[in-house]
Design a protein around this motif. Structure first.
Motif, PDB file in Angstrom:
ATOM      1  N   UNK A 171     -35.748  18.775  19.231  1.00  0.00           N
ATOM      2  CA  UNK A 171     -34.882  17.850  18.513  1.00  0.00           C
ATOM      3  C   UNK A 171     -34.667  18.330  17.072  1.00  0.00           C
ATOM      4  N   UNK A 172     -33.439  18.739  16.767  1.00  0.00           N
ATOM      5  CA  UNK A 172     -33.176  19.295  15.434  1.00  0.00           C
ATOM      6  C   UNK A 172     -33.356  18.253  14.332  1.00  0.00           C
ATOM      7  N   UNK A 173     -33.184  16.958  14.665  1.00  0.00           N
ATOM      8  CA  UNK A 173     -33.306  15.941  13.606  1.00  0.00           C
ATOM      9  C   UNK A 173     -34.756  15.872  13.092  1.00  0.00           C
ATOM     10  N   UNK A 174     -35.714  16.171  13.973  1.00  0.00           N
ATOM     11  CA  UNK A 174     -37.123  16.219  13.531  1.00  0.00           C
ATOM     12  C   UNK A 174     -37.294  17.345  12.502  1.00  0.00           C
ATOM     13  N   UNK A 175     -36.659  18.495  12.784  1.00  0.00           N
ATOM     14  CA  UNK A 175     -36.730  19.624  11.853  1.00  0.00           C
ATOM     15  C   UNK A 175     -36.094  19.240  10.512  1.00  0.00           C
ATOM     16  N   UNK A 176     -34.951  18.539  10.590  1.00  0.00           N
ATOM     17  CA  UNK A 176     -34.271  18.127   9.343  1.00  0.00           C
ATOM     18  C   UNK A 176     -35.187  17.236   8.508  1.00  0.00           C
TER      19      UNK A 176
ATOM     20  N   UNK B 154     -43.990  23.809  15.248  1.00  0.00           N
ATOM     21  CA  UNK B 154     -42.847  24.679  14.959  1.00  0.00           C
ATOM     22  C   UNK B 154     -42.097  24.205  13.709  1.00  0.00           C
ATOM     23  N   UNK B 155     -41.996  22.894  13.501  1.00  0.00           N
ATOM     24  CA  UNK B 155     -41.276  22.366  12.333  1.00  0.00           C
ATOM     25  C   UNK B 155     -42.220  22.261  11.128  1.00  0.00           C
ATOM     26  N   UNK B 156     -43.341  21.570  11.318  1.00  0.00           N
ATOM     27  CA  UNK B 156     -44.310  21.395  10.222  1.00  0.00           C
ATOM     28  C   UNK B 156     -44.757  22.750   9.672  1.00  0.00           C
ATOM     29  N   UNK B 157     -45.194  23.647  10.596  1.00  0.00           N
ATOM     30  CA  UNK B 157     -45.690  24.962  10.178  1.00  0.00           C
ATOM     31  C   UNK B 157     -44.622  25.771   9.452  1.00  0.00           C
ATOM     32  N   UNK B 158     -43.371  25.642   9.922  1.00  0.00           N
ATOM     33  CA  UNK B 158     -42.284  26.397   9.285  1.00  0.00           C
ATOM     34  C   UNK B 158     -42.079  25.927   7.845  1.00  0.00           C
TER      35      UNK B 158
ATOM     36  N   UNK C 237     -46.229  15.013   8.708  1.00  0.00           N
ATOM     37  CA  UNK C 237     -46.349  15.955   9.829  1.00  0.00           C
ATOM     38  C   UNK C 237     -45.792  15.324  11.098  1.00  0.00           C
ATOM     39  N   UNK C 238     -44.769  15.953  11.654  1.00  0.00           N
ATOM     40  CA  UNK C 238     -44.218  15.510  12.946  1.00  0.00           C
ATOM     41  C   UNK C 238     -44.297  16.675  13.917  1.00  0.00           C
TER      42      UNK C 238
ATOM     43  N   UNK D  81     -40.354  20.401   2.362  1.00  0.00           N
ATOM     44  CA  UNK D  81     -39.853  21.544   1.578  1.00  0.00           C
ATOM     45  C   UNK D  81     -38.861  21.119   0.497  1.00  0.00           C
ATOM     46  N   UNK D  82     -37.774  20.429   0.892  1.00  0.00           N
ATOM     47  CA  UNK D  82     -36.751  20.118  -0.101  1.00  0.00           C
ATOM     48  C   UNK D  82     -37.267  19.198  -1.209  1.00  0.00           C
ATOM     49  N   UNK D  83     -38.116  18.223  -0.835  1.00  0.00           N
ATOM     50  CA  UNK D  83     -38.657  17.320  -1.870  1.00  0.00           C
ATOM     51  C   UNK D  83     -39.431  18.147  -2.904  1.00  0.00           C
ATOM     52  N   UNK D  84     -40.120  19.194  -2.431  1.00  0.00           N
ATOM     53  CA  UNK D  84     -40.866  20.048  -3.361  1.00  0.00           C
ATOM     54  C   UNK D  84     -39.918  20.869  -4.234  1.00  0.00           C
ATOM     55  N   UNK D  85     -38.846  21.351  -3.630  1.00  0.00           N
ATOM     56  CA  UNK D  85     -37.853  22.118  -4.397  1.00  0.00           C
ATOM     57  C   UNK D  85     -37.249  21.218  -5.490  1.00  0.00           C
ATOM     58  N   UNK D  86     -36.941  19.957  -5.129  1.00  0.00           N
ATOM     59  CA  UNK D  86     -36.400  19.022  -6.128  1.00  0.00           C
ATOM     60  C   UNK D  86     -37.425  18.764  -7.243  1.00  0.00           C
ATOM     61  N   UNK D  87     -38.688  18.662  -6.837  1.00  0.00           N
ATOM     62  CA  UNK D  87     -39.758  18.420  -7.815  1.00  0.00           C
ATOM     63  C   UNK D  87     -39.898  19.595  -8.772  1.00  0.00           C
TER      64      UNK D  87
END
Ligand SMILES: NC(=O)c1ccc[n+]([C@@H]2O[C@H](COP(=O)([O-])OP(=O)(O)OC[C@H]3O[C@@H](n4cnc5c(N)ncnc54)[C@H](OP(=O)(O)O)[C@@H]3O)[C@@H](O)[C@H]2O)c1
Length: 268
Positions: A110-115, A160-164, A101-102, A122-128
């Motif tokens: 800062x878009x890098x935080x969103x990345x 905004x990032x974590x919740x999304x 959580x950030x 999300x992506x790690x879960x999609x890969x899993x």
């Protein structure tokens, strides 16, 4: 304490738990270690995963295998599943719990935080899911479990990032629930309120209705055993947020604005 019925559900199952080196994941593994099942546990830190095993029931330590790696790497997920298939020949339950959580600083958007949040949560879960679905399809009792949050219910300031990412997970599981039915794979999404872990230890605000990681593991395992579509807890917190989310938008925004400390409002 897990009921006999809940314990029975996990007996003789092959289970993969991600994010098992601390917090909720570690509590899940410790609780499952009292049951006769085969556990595969993952996160980046091999040392912390070993520490999880150190805290498990002596009798079942031999049934826990550490498969460490960074789950934001698609290949690592594939390699872990290959190991599970080679050793156990099957996978019954995948509990995809790893996350971080950030918080967003609105004065330094800062878009890098969103990345980073999208990759880790999300992506790690999609890969899993991508790696585990083919082997789950071979199980007659397959369950796919994803960790979201009650932060998925509402747009909360700084989240905004974590919740999304958590809302994306909850939405993905609402769809998977239907599309996996013909494959006899049951799925559940987990939406905890505040749980006392390393993740929440960094929070600098009041966390109402906070529960221990041990208690959260009880709620989660009970929910998985019941094939609940959404495992949310504690009710006094999760149901309140659900109720707020169902109100008209202006009312929701007003109620949410009451949670912002006065000093942050002044900086806007
Ligand atoms: N605590 C709460 O109040 C709360 C509420 C709602 C939802 N959740 C969710 O519950 C999950 C677990 O959180 P927690 O509170 O138990 O936090 P935690 O104690 O910080 O545990 C997070 C786990 O995720 C692993 N992890 C993080 N990044 C990873 C990566 N790139 N690859 C592999 N593993 C990674 C960490 O291990 P390594 O550092 O060893 O990789 C650790 O085992 C998270 O998804 C979180 O969003 C927590």
């Amino acid at each position: 304490m897990l009921s006999n019925k809940t314990q029975k559900h996990f007996e003789n199952k092959v289970i993969w738990v991600t994010g098992a080196s601390s917090g909720i994941g570690r509590a899940l593994v410790i609780a499952l270690s009292s049951i006769d099942c085969q556990l595969y546990i993952s996160s980046r830190s091999e040392e912390k995963l070993q520490h999880t095993i150190d805290q498990c029931q002596e009798s079942n330590k031999k049934n826990i295998v550490v498969l460490a790696g960074d789950l934001t790497d698609k290949k690592i997920n594939q390699t872990i599943i290959k190991h599970i298939e080679n050793i156990s020949g099957k996978l019954d339950i995948a509990i995809l719990n790893a996350g971080s959580c950030e918080y967003v600083d609105i004065n330094n958007f800062d878009s890098s935080l969103f990345e980073r949040q999208v990759k880790t949560n999300f992506l790690s879960m999609v890969y899993g899911i991508e790696a585990s679905l083919p082997i789950l399809k071979k199980s007659t009792e397959a369950q796919l479990i994803g960790m979201s949050s009650t932060a998925a219910y509402l747009g909360l300031p700084r989240a905004e990032a974590y919740g999304a990412t958590k809302a994306a997970i909850r939405n993905m599981f609402a769809a998977l629930r239907v599309s996996l039915q013909p494959h006899q794979i049951s799925s559940s999404v987990i939406c905890p309120g505040f749980v006392e872990t390393e993740l929440t230890a960094k929070n600098d605000f009041d966390m109402p209705a906070m529960i221990t990681a041990v208690k959260s593991a009880e709620y989660i395992l009970k929910g998985i055993a019941k094939h609940k579509q959404e495992i949310h807890f504690p009710n006094r917190f999760s149901l309140t947020l659900k109720l707020i989310a169902s109100l008209p938008n202006p009312l929701v925004s007003w109620l949410v604005s009451l949670t912002i400390p006065k000093s942050s409002k002044a900086r806007r």
